[in-house]
Design a protein around this motif. Structure first.
Motif, mmCIF file in Angstrom:
data_model
loop_
_atom_site.group_PDB
_atom_site.id
_atom_site.type_symbol
_atom_site.label_atom_id
_atom_site.label_comp_id
_atom_site.label_asym_id
_atom_site.label_seq_id
_atom_site.Cartn_x
_atom_site.Cartn_y
_atom_site.Cartn_z
ATOM 1 N N ILE A 3 0.835 -1.203 0.000
ATOM 2 C CA ILE A 3 0.000 0.000 0.000
ATOM 3 C C ILE A 3 0.874 1.259 0.000
ATOM 4 C CG2 ILE A 3 -1.725 1.307 1.326
ATOM 5 C CD1 ILE A 3 -2.858 -1.558 2.064
ATOM 6 N N SER A 16 1.941 1.870 -3.406
ATOM 7 C CA SER A 16 0.849 2.420 -4.211
ATOM 8 C C SER A 16 0.832 3.941 -4.116
ATOM 9 C CB SER A 16 -0.503 1.874 -3.745
ATOM 10 O OG SER A 16 -0.557 0.483 -3.843
ATOM 11 N N ARG A 28 -8.290 7.206 -2.677
ATOM 12 C CA ARG A 28 -8.682 5.795 -2.675
ATOM 13 C C ARG A 28 -10.177 5.744 -2.418
ATOM 14 N NH1 ARG A 28 -9.714 1.395 0.499
ATOM 15 N NH2 ARG A 28 -8.925 -0.599 -0.283
ATOM 16 N N GLY A 59 -11.959 2.646 -2.593
ATOM 17 C CA GLY A 59 -12.359 1.329 -2.136
ATOM 18 C C GLY A 59 -11.558 0.233 -2.797
ATOM 19 N N SER A 60 -12.124 -0.958 -2.781
ATOM 20 C CA SER A 60 -11.482 -2.088 -3.432
ATOM 21 C C SER A 60 -12.553 -2.915 -4.127
ATOM 22 C CB SER A 60 -10.690 -2.929 -2.432
ATOM 23 O OG SER A 60 -11.567 -3.478 -1.471
ATOM 24 N N PRO A 110 -7.978 -8.603 -3.137
ATOM 25 C CA PRO A 110 -8.643 -7.386 -3.604
ATOM 26 C C PRO A 110 -7.740 -6.481 -4.448
ATOM 27 C CG PRO A 110 -8.872 -7.642 -1.226
ATOM 28 C CD PRO A 110 -7.915 -8.682 -1.689
ATOM 29 N N ASP A 157 -7.302 -2.467 -5.392
ATOM 30 C CA ASP A 157 -7.673 -1.147 -4.884
ATOM 31 C C ASP A 157 -8.072 -0.221 -6.027
ATOM 32 O OD1 ASP A 157 -7.141 -1.907 -2.276
ATOM 33 O OD2 ASP A 157 -5.070 -1.218 -2.347
ATOM 34 N N TYR A 194 -8.579 3.761 -7.184
ATOM 35 C CA TYR A 194 -8.212 5.146 -6.910
ATOM 36 C C TYR A 194 -8.812 6.047 -7.980
ATOM 37 C CZ TYR A 194 -4.686 3.401 -3.669
ATOM 38 O OH TYR A 194 -4.048 2.790 -2.619
ATOM 39 N N TYR A 202 -6.688 1.269 -11.180
ATOM 40 C CA TYR A 202 -6.773 0.049 -10.370
ATOM 41 C C TYR A 202 -5.361 -0.429 -10.041
ATOM 42 C CZ TYR A 202 -11.611 0.075 -11.804
ATOM 43 O OH TYR A 202 -12.922 0.444 -12.002
ATOM 44 N N TRP A 249 -3.060 -3.321 -7.738
ATOM 45 C CA TRP A 249 -3.002 -4.570 -6.976
ATOM 46 C C TRP A 249 -1.721 -4.550 -6.142
ATOM 47 C CZ3 TRP A 249 -0.112 -9.346 -7.722
ATOM 48 C CH2 TRP A 249 -0.600 -10.402 -6.955
#
Length: 140
Positions: free
Chosen positions: A65, A68, A89, A91-92, A101, A103, A105, A119, A121
């Protein structure tokens, strides 16, 4: 402060600190397990479907994360007339190509209006250096 508090060890953690440490250790182990099961050493997932980065079935593979967030900070929109944007962000979601999942953005312009949805991962063994079409990655 009690009369004999000076005898207590200053290194003792309270129950909440121990539970928090345990939670983060469990999360770290879970992340490593996911990376070992599904992670690759590729810039793009080999079974991806759809446009790279713009589809939950072809997400940007990154290693965590925090990676990311670093990736999103380096991502620049290179279309003529484009303005600064921020990211959020939202959600997922599930994907048809990985079990863990993906994520989601939103990239927002200054109004704020959604420019694109990206998207990611965050369970790969390496961080992708590839950018979706219309974007580049700057060196910071």
């Amino acid at each position: 402060m009690g009369l004999f508090d000076f005898l207590k060890s200053k290194n003792k953690k309270n129950k909440q600190e121990i539970e928090t440490d345990s939670f983060f250790e469990d999360m770290k182990k879970q992340m490593e397990l996911l990376k070992n099961e599904e992670g690759t050493e590729l810039e793009e997932l080999p079974n991806g479907k759809g446009e790279f980065g713009f589809s939950a079935d072809n997400p940007i593979p990154l290693s965590s994360i925090p990676a990311s967030r670093e990736y999103l900070e380096k991502l620049v929109y290179i279309k003529p007339g484009s303005s600064q944007y921020s990211w959020k962000r939202v959600g997922s979601t599930r994907s048809n190509i990985v079990n863990s999942p993906v994520d989601i953005y939103s990239l927002l312009d200054t109004e704020p209006k959604v420019v694109k949805t990206i998207y990611i991962w965050p369970y790969n063994k390496i961080d992708s250096k590839k950018a979706p079409d219309g974007f580049g990655l700057m060196d910071i």
